[in-house]
Design a protein around this motif. Structure first.
Motif, PDB file in Angstrom:
ATOM      1  N   TRP A 301       0.834  -1.202   0.000  1.00 43.21           N
ATOM      2  CA  TRP A 301       0.000   0.000   0.000  1.00 43.21           C
ATOM      3  C   TRP A 301       0.873   1.258   0.000  1.00 43.21           C
ATOM      4  CZ3 TRP A 301      -4.619  -0.474   3.959  1.00 43.21           C
ATOM      5  CH2 TRP A 301      -5.332  -1.655   3.687  1.00 43.21           C
ATOM      6  N   HIS A 302       0.325   2.320  -0.531  1.00 46.74           N
ATOM      7  CA  HIS A 302       0.971   3.625  -0.421  1.00 46.74           C
ATOM      8  C   HIS A 302       1.050   3.995   1.058  1.00 46.74           C
ATOM      9  CE1 HIS A 302       1.421   8.019  -0.637  1.00 46.74           C
ATOM     10  NE2 HIS A 302       1.949   7.814  -1.836  1.00 46.74           N
ATOM     11  N   PHE A 303       2.142   4.624   1.462  1.00 42.58           N
ATOM     12  CA  PHE A 303       2.348   4.898   2.890  1.00 42.58           C
ATOM     13  C   PHE A 303       1.223   5.740   3.497  1.00 42.58           C
ATOM     14  CE2 PHE A 303       4.486   8.563   0.952  1.00 42.58           C
ATOM     15  CZ  PHE A 303       4.077   9.615   1.758  1.00 42.58           C
ATOM     16  N   ASP A 304       0.615   6.609   2.711  1.00 46.76           N
ATOM     17  CA  ASP A 304      -0.479   7.440   3.214  1.00 46.76           C
ATOM     18  C   ASP A 304      -1.685   6.574   3.570  1.00 46.76           C
ATOM     19  OD1 ASP A 304      -1.971   9.586   3.947  1.00 46.76           O
ATOM     20  OD2 ASP A 304      -2.261  10.389   1.942  1.00 46.76           O
ATOM     21  N   TYR A 329       2.056   8.965   9.443  1.00 48.92           N
ATOM     22  CA  TYR A 329       2.345   9.508   8.116  1.00 48.92           C
ATOM     23  C   TYR A 329       3.800   9.975   8.041  1.00 48.92           C
ATOM     24  CZ  TYR A 329       1.949  12.598   4.018  1.00 48.92           C
ATOM     25  OH  TYR A 329       2.139  13.205   2.798  1.00 48.92           O
ATOM     26  N   TYR A 330       4.212  10.771   9.014  1.00 43.88           N
ATOM     27  CA  TYR A 330       5.571  11.321   8.989  1.00 43.88           C
ATOM     28  C   TYR A 330       6.628  10.260   9.298  1.00 43.88           C
ATOM     29  CZ  TYR A 330       3.603  15.952   8.381  1.00 43.88           C
ATOM     30  OH  TYR A 330       2.937  17.035   7.869  1.00 43.88           O
ATOM     31  N   HIS A 336      10.920   6.305   4.556  1.00 43.57           N
ATOM     32  CA  HIS A 336      11.061   6.236   3.095  1.00 43.57           C
ATOM     33  C   HIS A 336      12.290   7.022   2.639  1.00 43.57           C
ATOM     34  CE1 HIS A 336      10.150   6.450  -1.188  1.00 43.57           C
ATOM     35  NE2 HIS A 336      10.218   7.770  -1.102  1.00 43.57           N
ATOM     36  N   TYR A 337      12.408   8.258   3.119  1.00 41.64           N
ATOM     37  CA  TYR A 337      13.523   9.091   2.680  1.00 41.64           C
ATOM     38  C   TYR A 337      14.847   8.636   3.280  1.00 41.64           C
ATOM     39  CZ  TYR A 337      10.514  12.262   0.156  1.00 41.64           C
ATOM     40  OH  TYR A 337       9.644  12.793  -0.765  1.00 41.64           O
ATOM     41  N   ILE A 341      17.972   7.917   1.032  1.00 42.46           N
ATOM     42  CA  ILE A 341      19.293   8.505   1.309  1.00 42.46           C
ATOM     43  C   ILE A 341      20.361   7.417   1.390  1.00 42.46           C
ATOM     44  CG2 ILE A 341      20.653   9.712   3.063  1.00 42.46           C
ATOM     45  CD1 ILE A 341      18.065  11.330   3.678  1.00 42.46           C
ATOM     46  N   GLU A 342      20.019   6.309   2.087  1.00 42.80           N
ATOM     47  CA  GLU A 342      20.969   5.192   2.185  1.00 42.80           C
ATOM     48  C   GLU A 342      21.306   4.630   0.807  1.00 42.80           C
ATOM     49  OE1 GLU A 342      19.331   2.317   4.809  1.00 42.80           O
ATOM     50  OE2 GLU A 342      19.652   3.512   6.622  1.00 42.80           O
ATOM     51  N   GLN A 343      20.288   4.507  -0.016  1.00 44.39           N
ATOM     52  CA  GLN A 343      20.505   3.985  -1.367  1.00 44.39           C
ATOM     53  C   GLN A 343      21.393   4.928  -2.182  1.00 44.39           C
ATOM     54  OE1 GLN A 343      16.917   3.066  -3.510  1.00 44.39           O
ATOM     55  NE2 GLN A 343      17.981   2.593  -5.414  1.00 44.39           N
ATOM     56  N   LEU A 344      21.112   6.229  -2.063  1.00 43.11           N
ATOM     57  CA  LEU A 344      21.914   7.209  -2.790  1.00 43.11           C
ATOM     58  C   LEU A 344      23.362   7.216  -2.304  1.00 43.11           C
ATOM     59  CD1 LEU A 344      19.409  10.210  -3.004  1.00 43.11           C
ATOM     60  CD2 LEU A 344      20.158   8.753  -4.884  1.00 43.11           C
ATOM     61  N   CYS A 345      23.556   7.078  -0.989  1.00 42.33           N
ATOM     62  CA  CYS A 345      24.917   7.019  -0.439  1.00 42.33           C
ATOM     63  C   CYS A 345      25.656   5.801  -0.969  1.00 42.33           C
ATOM     64  CB  CYS A 345      24.868   6.979   1.088  1.00 42.33           C
ATOM     65  SG  CYS A 345      24.411   8.543   1.851  1.00 42.33           S
TER      66      CYS A 345
END
Length: 377
Positions: A301-304, A329-330, A336-337, A341-345
């Motif tokens: 499901w979408h997190f929202d 929600y937060y 998620h972010y 960020i971990e993936q981008l690092c």
């Protein structure tokens, strides 16, 4: 006999009615009729209808006391003579080639229903808006240029736009004898699914041909007490799915559909009604099988939607629900972010290593080249 009948329910829309009717009068396809149902308007809408009917015989007027949108559509269906039926709300409008595209497509495939993309027009900002939902991106290319039924798209069934803005085969519609539930909001969902699950030949086109006006005073944006109608609509849909022995095959998807629609209504609901709305959700918690959510399905499901669903279970009143919903929600958003960020690092480290490897290879090549030159000398 006209090839297409267009039913236009009209109630106090004098500001928008001409744009709607002009989009019909100027269609590139000409073999159609327009059934304008004056649903007890007390503004200048009836005069505008008379003006168009007097100038173009394809426009016909049926007047009645106010019965609401469903009642006006049902009345309009009693007067149609066409092979196909299209509903057009009187504050919306069509692209000028809409009927031509729909007729050619439906006729070529002999479809019982044609689903098509649309665009939102925000009346306040004057901006057009599209998204994956309105573009029909839930359908992959496997259904293009062919007919299909619900069995062919099990994961997509409850993600289809259920607004009544579809092209319908009139013989099929009359055979099914489905009507809009009068006196209820969110009637489109009931009407669409009651028909959709009975059809074998549904098709789509990819061209947006319908412009859907979003107004602050429209039914879908005003969170009045009528918003509670969503419970009756969802109950009716679940009941006929069970009667037709379809429910179990689509249980996970229908539970998500239920949560999404309950959330949609809640977010537009006047704050005065939110406590009672939450009580109503909890009262219907087991009936809607919200206590039987598949954990594996929940993870998709979408997190929202997950935040909304999980907040219901841990909240006793509207204030608690608001706090828990925002908290969850937060939390989902942060996780998620954090993952992003971990993936981008990680990707950055990989790129850095590849860059270092290239530098070493380049250095080795340079040394070898110099060594060769020395040897030649």
């Amino acid at each position: 006999m006209p090839q297409i009948s267009v039913v236009v329910p009209v109630y106090n829309v004098e500001k928008y009615l001409r744009e709607c009717l002009d989009s019909l009068a100027n269609q590139t396809f000409e073999d159609f009729e327009v059934i304008c149902v004056n649903d007890g308007s007390d503004d200048s809408s009836p005069d505008i209808l008379e003006e168009y009917a007097s100038e173009d015989e394809r426009f016909k007027i049926v007047s009645q006391e106010n019965k609401g949108l469903s009642g006006a559509r049902n009345t309009g269906m009693n007067y149609i003579k066409g092979r196909y039926l299209l509903f057009l709300d009187s504050d919306d409008w069509l692209e000028l080639n809409a009927l031509e595209l729909l007729y050619n497509h439906a006729n070529a495939l002999n479809s019982e229903m044609v689903i098509f993309p649309y665009r939102y027009f925000n009346q306040e900002t004057k901006q057009y808006e599209e998204n994956d939902f309105t573009k029909l991106n839930m359908f992959d290319s496997s259904v293009d240029n062919k007919n299909f039924n619900y069995k062919n798209i099990p994961e997509t069934v409850f993600r289809i736009p259920h607004e009544s803005i579809k092209l319908y085969d009139v013989k099929t519609l009359k055979k099914l004898a489905v009507k809009f539930p009068e006196g209820l909001n969110y009637e489109d969902a009931y009407f669409f699914y009651k028909i959709f699950f009975k059809l074998n030949k549904v098709s789509i086109i990819r061209t947006p041909i319908y412009n859907y006006r979003i107004r602050n005073d429209s039914i879908c944006t005003t969170g009045t007490e009528k918003s509670f109608d969503i419970f009756k609509i969802l109950t009716s849909i679940e009941n006929f799915l069970k009667e037709d022995e379809i429910y179990e095959s689509f249980k996970d998807e229908f539970i998500l559909f239920t949560v999404i629609n309950l959330k949609f209504v809640y977010l537009r609901l006047d704050e005065r009604f939110r406590d009672r709305y939450l009580e109503k959700i909890k009262k219907n918690y087991e009936f809607f099988s919200l206590n039987q959510v598949n954990k594996n399905h929940l993870a998709t499901w979408h997190f929202d939607d997950r935040a909304f669903y999980q907040a219901i279970d841990v909240s006793n009143n509207g204030i608690e629900f608001e706090l828990n919903y925002k908290k969850l929600y937060y939390e989902f958003l942060a996780n998620h972010y954090e993952g992003v960020i971990e993936q981008l690092c990680h990707e950055n480290q990989v790129l850095a290593q590849e860059n270092n490897d290239l530098k070493e290879q380049s250095a080795d090549t340079s040394i070898k080249s110099k060594f060769k030159k020395i040897v030649k000398l």
